[in-house]
Write a protein that holds these residues in place. Sequence first.
Motif, PDB file in Angstrom:
ATOM      1  N   LEU A  30      51.342  41.886  39.089  1.00  0.00           N
ATOM      2  CA  LEU A  30      52.216  41.051  39.902  1.00  0.00           C
ATOM      3  C   LEU A  30      53.412  40.583  39.070  1.00  0.00           C
ATOM      4  CD1 LEU A  30      52.644  39.549  42.624  1.00  0.00           C
ATOM      5  CD2 LEU A  30      51.351  37.672  41.627  1.00  0.00           C
ATOM      6  N   GLY A  31      53.163  40.211  37.820  1.00  0.00           N
ATOM      7  CA  GLY A  31      54.237  39.781  36.932  1.00  0.00           C
ATOM      8  C   GLY A  31      55.225  40.892  36.617  1.00  0.00           C
ATOM      9  N   ALA A  32      54.791  42.131  36.788  1.00  0.00           N
ATOM     10  CA  ALA A  32      55.667  43.287  36.585  1.00  0.00           C
ATOM     11  C   ALA A  32      56.316  43.714  37.903  1.00  0.00           C
ATOM     12  CB  ALA A  32      54.875  44.443  35.981  1.00  0.00           C
ATOM     13  N   ALA A  33      56.255  42.860  38.908  1.00  0.00           N
ATOM     14  CA  ALA A  33      56.898  43.062  40.213  1.00  0.00           C
ATOM     15  C   ALA A  33      56.302  44.229  40.999  1.00  0.00           C
ATOM     16  CB  ALA A  33      58.404  43.218  40.077  1.00  0.00           C
ATOM     17  N   GLN A  35      54.096  45.650  43.996  1.00  0.00           N
ATOM     18  CA  GLN A  35      53.682  45.185  45.313  1.00  0.00           C
ATOM     19  C   GLN A  35      52.174  45.363  45.508  1.00  0.00           C
ATOM     20  OE1 GLN A  35      55.773  43.651  47.571  1.00  0.00           O
ATOM     21  NE2 GLN A  35      57.155  43.699  45.816  1.00  0.00           N
ATOM     22  N   ASN A  36      51.592  44.614  46.438  1.00  0.00           N
ATOM     23  CA  ASN A  36      50.141  44.636  46.679  1.00  0.00           C
ATOM     24  C   ASN A  36      49.592  46.036  46.916  1.00  0.00           C
ATOM     25  OD1 ASN A  36      50.253  41.877  46.479  1.00  0.00           O
ATOM     26  ND2 ASN A  36      49.777  41.478  48.623  1.00  0.00           N
ATOM     27  N   ARG A  37      50.261  46.807  47.742  1.00  0.00           N
ATOM     28  CA  ARG A  37      49.769  48.151  48.062  1.00  0.00           C
ATOM     29  C   ARG A  37      49.693  49.008  46.795  1.00  0.00           C
ATOM     30  NH1 ARG A  37      51.869  51.035  53.274  1.00  0.00           N
ATOM     31  NH2 ARG A  37      50.595  49.340  54.011  1.00  0.00           N
ATOM     32  N   GLU A  38      50.731  48.923  45.957  1.00  0.00           N
ATOM     33  CA  GLU A  38      50.762  49.702  44.722  1.00  0.00           C
ATOM     34  C   GLU A  38      49.723  49.183  43.721  1.00  0.00           C
ATOM     35  OE1 GLU A  38      51.625  52.583  41.948  1.00  0.00           O
ATOM     36  OE2 GLU A  38      52.130  52.522  44.069  1.00  0.00           O
ATOM     37  N   ILE A  39      49.516  47.868  43.674  1.00  0.00           N
ATOM     38  CA  ILE A  39      48.463  47.314  42.816  1.00  0.00           C
ATOM     39  C   ILE A  39      47.120  47.917  43.221  1.00  0.00           C
ATOM     40  CG2 ILE A  39      47.157  45.213  42.233  1.00  0.00           C
ATOM     41  CD1 ILE A  39      49.819  43.660  42.474  1.00  0.00           C
ATOM     42  N   GLY A  40      46.871  47.946  44.518  1.00  0.00           N
ATOM     43  CA  GLY A  40      45.629  48.525  45.019  1.00  0.00           C
ATOM     44  C   GLY A  40      45.470  49.979  44.607  1.00  0.00           C
ATOM     45  N   LYS A  41      46.537  50.749  44.731  1.00  0.00           N
ATOM     46  CA  LYS A  41      46.478  52.163  44.349  1.00  0.00           C
ATOM     47  C   LYS A  41      46.185  52.310  42.865  1.00  0.00           C
ATOM     48  CE  LYS A  41      49.527  54.045  47.886  1.00  0.00           C
ATOM     49  NZ  LYS A  41      50.838  54.676  48.140  1.00  0.00           N
ATOM     50  N   ARG A  42      46.872  51.519  42.043  1.00  0.00           N
ATOM     51  CA  ARG A  42      46.688  51.629  40.594  1.00  0.00           C
ATOM     52  C   ARG A  42      45.287  51.234  40.155  1.00  0.00           C
ATOM     53  NH1 ARG A  42      52.209  49.583  37.574  1.00  0.00           N
ATOM     54  NH2 ARG A  42      53.671  50.744  38.880  1.00  0.00           N
ATOM     55  N   LEU A  43      44.701  50.256  40.853  1.00  0.00           N
ATOM     56  CA  LEU A  43      43.378  49.768  40.462  1.00  0.00           C
ATOM     57  C   LEU A  43      42.249  50.418  41.256  1.00  0.00           C
ATOM     58  CD1 LEU A  43      44.139  45.950  40.011  1.00  0.00           C
ATOM     59  CD2 LEU A  43      44.139  47.774  38.284  1.00  0.00           C
ATOM     60  N   GLY A  44      42.590  51.227  42.243  1.00  0.00           N
ATOM     61  CA  GLY A  44      41.575  51.899  43.038  1.00  0.00           C
ATOM     62  C   GLY A  44      40.827  50.967  43.974  1.00  0.00           C
ATOM     63  N   ILE A  45      41.541  49.970  44.499  1.00  0.00           N
ATOM     64  CA  ILE A  45      40.939  49.007  45.427  1.00  0.00           C
ATOM     65  C   ILE A  45      41.827  48.899  46.668  1.00  0.00           C
ATOM     66  CG2 ILE A  45      39.725  47.687  43.650  1.00  0.00           C
ATOM     67  CD1 ILE A  45      41.981  45.635  43.675  1.00  0.00           C
ATOM     68  N   ALA A  46      41.264  48.381  47.731  1.00  0.00           N
ATOM     69  CA  ALA A  46      42.013  48.216  48.979  1.00  0.00           C
ATOM     70  C   ALA A  46      43.040  47.092  48.840  1.00  0.00           C
ATOM     71  CB  ALA A  46      41.056  47.899  50.131  1.00  0.00           C
ATOM     72  N   TYR A  77      52.995  36.227  30.279  1.00  0.00           N
ATOM     73  CA  TYR A  77      52.586  37.619  30.101  1.00  0.00           C
ATOM     74  C   TYR A  77      51.935  37.853  28.736  1.00  0.00           C
ATOM     75  CZ  TYR A  77      52.597  42.672  30.466  1.00  0.00           C
ATOM     76  OH  TYR A  77      52.212  43.985  30.531  1.00  0.00           O
ATOM     77  N   GLY A  78      52.482  37.226  27.706  1.00  0.00           N
ATOM     78  CA  GLY A  78      51.913  37.389  26.365  1.00  0.00           C
ATOM     79  C   GLY A  78      50.472  36.930  26.308  1.00  0.00           C
ATOM     80  N   ALA A  79      50.178  35.774  26.870  1.00  0.00           N
ATOM     81  CA  ALA A  79      48.801  35.248  26.867  1.00  0.00           C
ATOM     82  C   ALA A  79      47.886  36.132  27.698  1.00  0.00           C
ATOM     83  CB  ALA A  79      48.779  33.814  27.397  1.00  0.00           C
ATOM     84  N   LEU A  80      48.378  36.625  28.818  1.00  0.00           N
ATOM     85  CA  LEU A  80      47.572  37.489  29.675  1.00  0.00           C
ATOM     86  C   LEU A  80      47.295  38.832  28.999  1.00  0.00           C
ATOM     87  CD1 LEU A  80      49.389  36.770  33.045  1.00  0.00           C
ATOM     88  CD2 LEU A  80      47.048  36.123  32.469  1.00  0.00           C
ATOM     89  N   THR A  81      48.300  39.374  28.329  1.00  0.00           N
ATOM     90  CA  THR A  81      48.153  40.660  27.646  1.00  0.00           C
ATOM     91  C   THR A  81      47.259  40.516  26.424  1.00  0.00           C
ATOM     92  OG1 THR A  81      50.322  41.315  28.424  1.00  0.00           O
ATOM     93  CG2 THR A  81      49.418  42.578  26.607  1.00  0.00           C
ATOM     94  N   GLU A  82      47.436  39.441  25.674  1.00  0.00           N
ATOM     95  CA  GLU A  82      46.603  39.194  24.487  1.00  0.00           C
ATOM     96  C   GLU A  82      45.142  39.088  24.884  1.00  0.00           C
ATOM     97  OE1 GLU A  82      45.944  35.557  21.432  1.00  0.00           O
ATOM     98  OE2 GLU A  82      48.012  36.249  21.678  1.00  0.00           O
ATOM     99  N   ARG A  83      44.886  38.409  25.970  1.00  0.00           N
ATOM    100  CA  ARG A  83      43.514  38.260  26.462  1.00  0.00           C
ATOM    101  C   ARG A  83      42.921  39.629  26.786  1.00  0.00           C
ATOM    102  NH1 ARG A  83      41.357  36.703  31.879  1.00  0.00           N
ATOM    103  NH2 ARG A  83      39.340  35.807  31.451  1.00  0.00           N
ATOM    104  N   ALA A  84      43.723  40.488  27.384  1.00  0.00           N
ATOM    105  CA  ALA A  84      43.245  41.816  27.771  1.00  0.00           C
ATOM    106  C   ALA A  84      42.999  42.703  26.558  1.00  0.00           C
ATOM    107  CB  ALA A  84      44.248  42.490  28.700  1.00  0.00           C
ATOM    108  N   THR A  85      43.838  42.590  25.526  1.00  0.00           N
ATOM    109  CA  THR A  85      43.710  43.471  24.371  1.00  0.00           C
ATOM    110  C   THR A  85      42.682  42.996  23.358  1.00  0.00           C
ATOM    111  OG1 THR A  85      45.556  42.379  23.257  1.00  0.00           O
ATOM    112  CG2 THR A  85      46.066  44.346  24.558  1.00  0.00           C
ATOM    113  N   HIS A  86      42.225  41.764  23.462  1.00  0.00           N
ATOM    114  CA  HIS A  86      41.228  41.253  22.530  1.00  0.00           C
ATOM    115  C   HIS A  86      39.820  41.253  23.107  1.00  0.00           C
ATOM    116  CE1 HIS A  86      44.785  39.963  20.348  1.00  0.00           C
ATOM    117  NE2 HIS A  86      44.007  40.022  19.288  1.00  0.00           N
TER     118      HIS A  86
END
Length: 110
Positions: A30-33, A35-46, A77-86
């Motif tokens: 979402l922070g990378a702009a 859209q919901n439909r594309e988020i769903g496609k990328r994550l494999g969810i409805a 974004y930095g805190a969210l990304t750091e959380r994901a990479t650690h």
Amino acid sequence: MHSREAPHTPGDPAGIPRLTPREGEVLRLLGAAVQNREIGKRLGIAERTVKAHLGNLMSKIAVTTRIEAAIFAYAHYGALTERATHGDDKPSAPRTRRSNPAHTDVVPPL
């Protein structure tokens, strides 16, 4: 001269640790702009599942609109990304949809 303060960023960063891994993924996209439909496609969810994740994460980070959530994600974004990479928020593999004749991607308007 007038001093300029940084504009207030919506939300509460203390909510970031309470996000599930999937909510973190949705919020980063979402922070990378994206859209919901594309988020769903990328994550494999409805798309409706994306909307459910958005509602849950918005409550946790104390924002009331999608725009506020996007601004929050961009600002943190930095805190969210750091959380994901650690390892605290490992990316989830796309889910495969189970065969269910009652399932449709049609979502009635809110």
